[in-house]
Design a protein around this motif. Structure first.
Motif, PDB file in Angstrom:
ATOM      1  N   UNK A  27       0.827  -1.205   0.000  1.00  0.00           N
ATOM      2  CA  UNK A  27       0.000   0.000   0.000  1.00  0.00           C
ATOM      3  C   UNK A  27       0.864   1.259   0.000  1.00  0.00           C
ATOM      4  N   UNK A  28       1.924   1.229   0.806  1.00  0.00           N
ATOM      5  CA  UNK A  28       2.814   2.388   0.856  1.00  0.00           C
ATOM      6  C   UNK A  28       3.567   2.538  -0.464  1.00  0.00           C
ATOM      7  N   UNK A  29       3.991   1.413  -1.036  1.00  0.00           N
ATOM      8  CA  UNK A  29       4.664   1.448  -2.337  1.00  0.00           C
ATOM      9  C   UNK A  29       3.734   2.023  -3.407  1.00  0.00           C
ATOM     10  N   UNK A  30       2.488   1.600  -3.378  1.00  0.00           N
ATOM     11  CA  UNK A  30       1.512   2.101  -4.356  1.00  0.00           C
ATOM     12  C   UNK A  30       1.333   3.607  -4.213  1.00  0.00           C
ATOM     13  N   UNK A  31       1.213   4.074  -2.970  1.00  0.00           N
ATOM     14  CA  UNK A  31       1.051   5.512  -2.720  1.00  0.00           C
ATOM     15  C   UNK A  31       2.288   6.284  -3.166  1.00  0.00           C
ATOM     16  N   UNK A  32       3.471   5.785  -2.806  1.00  0.00           N
ATOM     17  CA  UNK A  32       4.717   6.501  -3.094  1.00  0.00           C
ATOM     18  C   UNK A  32       5.028   6.558  -4.578  1.00  0.00           C
ATOM     19  N   UNK A  33       4.554   5.560  -5.334  1.00  0.00           N
ATOM     20  CA  UNK A  33       4.861   5.502  -6.767  1.00  0.00           C
ATOM     21  C   UNK A  33       3.925   6.346  -7.609  1.00  0.00           C
ATOM     22  N   UNK A  34       3.064   7.131  -6.962  1.00  0.00           N
ATOM     23  CA  UNK A  34       2.111   7.949  -7.718  1.00  0.00           C
ATOM     24  C   UNK A  34       2.719   9.229  -8.277  1.00  0.00           C
ATOM     25  N   UNK A  35       3.846   9.670  -7.724  1.00  0.00           N
ATOM     26  CA  UNK A  35       4.472  10.905  -8.213  1.00  0.00           C
ATOM     27  C   UNK A  35       5.947  10.943  -7.806  1.00  0.00           C
ATOM     28  N   UNK A  36       6.769  11.718  -8.526  1.00  0.00           N
ATOM     29  CA  UNK A  36       8.184  11.854  -8.154  1.00  0.00           C
ATOM     30  C   UNK A  36       8.375  12.379  -6.739  1.00  0.00           C
ATOM     31  N   UNK A  41       9.917  11.417  -0.989  1.00  0.00           N
ATOM     32  CA  UNK A  41       9.525  11.411   0.416  1.00  0.00           C
ATOM     33  C   UNK A  41       9.648   9.999   0.991  1.00  0.00           C
ATOM     34  N   UNK A  42       9.237   9.024   0.204  1.00  0.00           N
ATOM     35  CA  UNK A  42       9.317   7.616   0.600  1.00  0.00           C
ATOM     36  C   UNK A  42      10.770   7.206   0.884  1.00  0.00           C
ATOM     37  N   UNK A  43      11.676   7.534  -0.036  1.00  0.00           N
ATOM     38  CA  UNK A  43      13.073   7.164   0.159  1.00  0.00           C
ATOM     39  C   UNK A  43      13.715   7.961   1.292  1.00  0.00           C
ATOM     40  N   UNK A  44      13.307   9.205   1.454  1.00  0.00           N
ATOM     41  CA  UNK A  44      13.819  10.026   2.543  1.00  0.00           C
ATOM     42  C   UNK A  44      13.488   9.403   3.903  1.00  0.00           C
ATOM     43  N   UNK A  45      12.277   8.876   4.044  1.00  0.00           N
ATOM     44  CA  UNK A  45      11.834   8.334   5.322  1.00  0.00           C
ATOM     45  C   UNK A  45      12.316   6.908   5.571  1.00  0.00           C
TER      46      UNK A  45
END
Length: 357
Positions: A27-36, A41-45
């Motif tokens: 679910x988090x991967x799906x959310x994070x892959x919606x925009x650059x 933000x995903x990789x930062x966290x």
């Protein structure tokens, strides 16, 4: 103290476990892959996988903009801008005025490079192109200021500093060097060049390596910056270390007579937009280098360098690399063992990789 360390280690273990679970959550991967931005933000966290790239790119950019001594900044700027001027000189039709926005920057780089570089052919190329530029453009305040500085700089150059008297200027295609190689012969060279992993246990002559590099340097490079260098290792003790640094050579590292390590330099660039060019230019040079090796009786195997932090640190220490330098690939080199086998490695079909748009 021991109890405190146990608690700290336990908390760290729990934190890393939780972070891994979040990092791999669908679910988090799906959310994070919606925009650059969400991806960043995903990789930062949750991940440090891109930390080294960010750090290296930023360090290279800073050094380039500060024009730090010992960097390739001035050389890269000069090579880029002289190449841009050459493109202006070959334009059809030729413009009366061009390069106004970067001619003074070009002269600044020319002044610094001509005062301290040992690359006399680069200086001659820049000198000849600038001379041609000033002879064909119309008068303009910016151009006249640059021309005055150019003439002053040339007055400080030592007499007879250039070996060649032929001008290093754009030329007509019909006058360029022509080879006698036809397609079928070139295709045979492509088929001959395979990833060879088993070698004769003899030293590789350095003169052959320099010949192959000569060919590699004719490979295309974005704005002719050539932001790379080859490091060669043939010392037996150093080979023992180098052969096991990448992951793809452990099965044959013990029989490699020479390893080339291709290193990219990010100080050649003033902007993040060019961060991938070291891999493009380095890859183009590597391909020409490996083709040249085959014509000299040598064979090679390109070895992938994965972006794994533990291995990056080992390579940094082994070669004393700077933060702005990135490894592009390893290449094993040697005289092929004729009885040694080569993977068949069936390639994709032509129809599978091309499309007319």
């Amino acid at each position: 103290m021991g109890l405190f360390l146990d608690i700290k280690q336990s908390l760290l273990w729990r934190y890393n476990k939780l972070k891994k679970q979040i990092f791999e959550n669908d679910k988090i991967l799906t959310w994070a892959s919606q925009s650059p931005r969400k991806s960043s933000f995903y990789y930062f966290l949750f991940s440090d996988k891109f930390d080294r790239e960010h750090y290296s790119v930023l360090r290279g950019k800073l050094i380039h903009l500060k024009k730090e001594q010992g960097s390739t900044s001035d050389d890269a700027t000069l090579r880029r801008n002289i190449h841009r001027i050459e493109k202006g000189l070959i334009s059809i039709p030729l413009k009366n005025i061009f390069a106004l926005d970067y001619i003074e920057e070009t002269i600044s780089a020319y002044e610094k490079v001509s005062a301290g570089s040992s690359e006399v052919d680069t200086i001659k190329w820049a000198k000849d192109v600038l001379q041609e530029y000033f002879s064909v453009v119309e008068s303009h305040d910016v151009i006249e200021r640059a021309k005055e500085r150019y003439n002053q700089c040339n007055s400080n150059l030592p007499l007879n500093s250039f070996i060649s008297t032929s001008p290093y200027l754009p030329y007509e295609r019909k006058t360029s060097v022509k080879s006698n190689i036809e397609f079928e012969e070139f295709l045979r060279l492509c088929q001959q060049r395979r990833s060879v992993r088993w070698y004769e246990q003899v030293k590789v002559p350095h003169v052959l390596i320099k010949q192959a590099i000569t060919a590699a340097l004719y490979s295309p490079s974005a704005c002719n910056r050539q932001p790379f260098r080859f490091i060669f290792i043939d010392d037996p003790e150093k080979l023992k270390m180098a052969g096991f640094l990448p992951m793809g050579a452990t099965s044959f590292a013990h029989n490699i007579p020479m390893i080339a390590i291709l290193i990219g330099d990010l100080t050649a660039y003033f902007d993040e937009r060019d961060r991938h060019v070291i891999y493009i230019d380095g890859g183009l040079a590597a391909m020409s280098f490996m083709f040249a090796l085959e014509t000299l009786g040598l064979s090679s195997c390109p070895i992938n360098w994965p972006d794994i932090e533990e291995r990056e640190k080992k390579l940094d220490k082994f070669l004393s690399l700077s933060p702005h330098e990135r490894c592009i690939m390893f290449i094993s080199i040697g005289f092929p063992l004729e009885e040694g086998k080569i993977p068949f490695s069936q390639k994709k079909s032509v129809d599978g990789v091309h499309k007319m748009f």
